[in-house]
Design an enzyme around this catalytic site. Sequence first.
Site, PDB file in Angstrom:
ATOM      1  N   TYR A 176       9.543  -2.135  -4.318  1.00  0.00           N
ATOM      2  CA  TYR A 176       9.325  -1.233  -2.796  1.00  0.00           C
ATOM      3  C   TYR A 176       9.598  -2.528  -1.842  1.00  0.00           C
ATOM      4  CZ  TYR A 176       7.442   2.432  -4.723  1.00  0.00           C
ATOM      5  OH  TYR A 176       7.115   3.923  -5.581  1.00  0.00           O
TER       6      TYR A 176
ATOM      7  N   ARG B  22       0.415  10.214  -8.209  1.00  0.00           N
ATOM      8  CA  ARG B  22       1.299  10.676  -9.209  1.00  0.00           C
ATOM      9  C   ARG B  22       1.000  12.182  -9.360  1.00  0.00           C
ATOM     10  NH1 ARG B  22      -0.780   5.978 -11.909  1.00  0.00           N
ATOM     11  NH2 ARG B  22       0.700   4.519 -12.474  1.00  0.00           N
TER      12      ARG B  22
ATOM     13  N   LYS C 255      -2.217   6.421 -15.379  1.00  0.00           N
ATOM     14  CA  LYS C 255      -1.722   6.076 -16.762  1.00  0.00           C
ATOM     15  C   LYS C 255      -2.835   5.302 -17.412  1.00  0.00           C
ATOM     16  CE  LYS C 255       3.093   6.313 -15.409  1.00  0.00           C
ATOM     17  NZ  LYS C 255       4.408   5.596 -15.550  1.00  0.00           N
TER      18      LYS C 255
ATOM     19  N   HIS D 249       7.304  13.253  -6.375  1.00  0.00           N
ATOM     20  CA  HIS D 249       7.377  11.578  -6.499  1.00  0.00           C
ATOM     21  C   HIS D 249       8.006  11.077  -5.254  1.00  0.00           C
ATOM     22  CE1 HIS D 249       6.404   8.954  -9.523  1.00  0.00           C
ATOM     23  NE2 HIS D 249       7.352   8.212  -9.506  1.00  0.00           N
TER      24      HIS D 249
ATOM     25  N   HIS E 287      -0.576   0.659 -10.069  1.00  0.00           N
ATOM     26  CA  HIS E 287       0.420  -0.062 -11.100  1.00  0.00           C
ATOM     27  C   HIS E 287      -0.396  -1.056 -11.663  1.00  0.00           C
ATOM     28  CE1 HIS E 287       4.094   0.968  -8.407  1.00  0.00           C
ATOM     29  NE2 HIS E 287       3.837   1.901  -9.245  1.00  0.00           N
TER      30      HIS E 287
ATOM     31  N   ARG F 146       5.255  10.108  -2.879  1.00  0.00           N
ATOM     32  CA  ARG F 146       4.464   9.056  -3.710  1.00  0.00           C
ATOM     33  C   ARG F 146       5.199   7.825  -3.210  1.00  0.00           C
ATOM     34  NH1 ARG F 146       1.157   6.469  -7.532  1.00  0.00           N
ATOM     35  NH2 ARG F 146       2.426   5.023  -9.130  1.00  0.00           N
TER      36      ARG F 146
END
Length: 302
Positions: free
Chosen positions: A278, A151, A175, A243, A269, A246
Amino acid sequence: MNTIVPLQAAVDGFLRYVQVERQLSPLTHENYARQLAVLTEQVSEMNITDWTQLEPMHVRSLAAKGRRAGLQPASLALRLSALRSFLDWLVSQGVLKANPAKGIATPRAPRHLPKNIDVDEVNQLLSIDQNDPLAVRDRAMMEVMYGAGLRLSELVGIDLRHLDLEAGEVWVTGKGSKERRLPIGRTAVEWIEKWLTLRAGFAPDGDALFISKEGKRISVRNVQKRFAEWGVKQGVSSHVHPHKLRHSFATHMLESSGDLRAVQELLGHASLSTTQIYTHLDFQHLASVYDEAHPRAKRGKS
């Protein structure tokens, strides 16, 4: 117009709470104020003079009114979210016994597939071979971002102590303050080493790996600007932003390995469902190959 006064007084109290006690960002405060101003006007038009009179049927009517006005699902969801937060606050203040907006379905925005750059264009973008220190820094940033699927916040947050160049690894904080250790690849290591020989010339003010001309940690906005400029300079057909690198990492890894769990871990994730988007990209690739190659697919084309 008089019916709005008591309604607006309650909204003003909520906005003060958001600004002073919760100390939310000015943008969030502005969004709440804008959405609640529209809702207050619409509620007043229903001959409601106090928020205690608001019922679930009124909330459904407000949602329907927004749809008729042409609000997109994301905008309508934002409006209902503002109303729900405001009414939750009224419940906490003892004004309401229950939130009439609870349980009212929020429209789902269509999930857009992430855009990626194909492998050839990634190679084209990354074929920066200049001695200019900023060009070396920028290529190192792009190599790391594409090499590890970072990220943007993770990229700018890297400190020197987070690197193990001998092992070809980097530690990042994602995150939820979750840390993960990632491989970055030989090419990324090579360009980081080139950048480190030049970094001292910028009089670094701190431990950040990637710094600006002023020696401070490079900003998110600066990275976005530099990546976009390189996309134009290198003749990449689509707009380049961090992004997108990524997304390209994730897509190319999944196409090559088919290992969804591994890609989930690499991307950081929390949920596999986030990574599964994806698989749609991968299927699109397979479908296009099928359409071009399969005899029965070709037959239907004129």
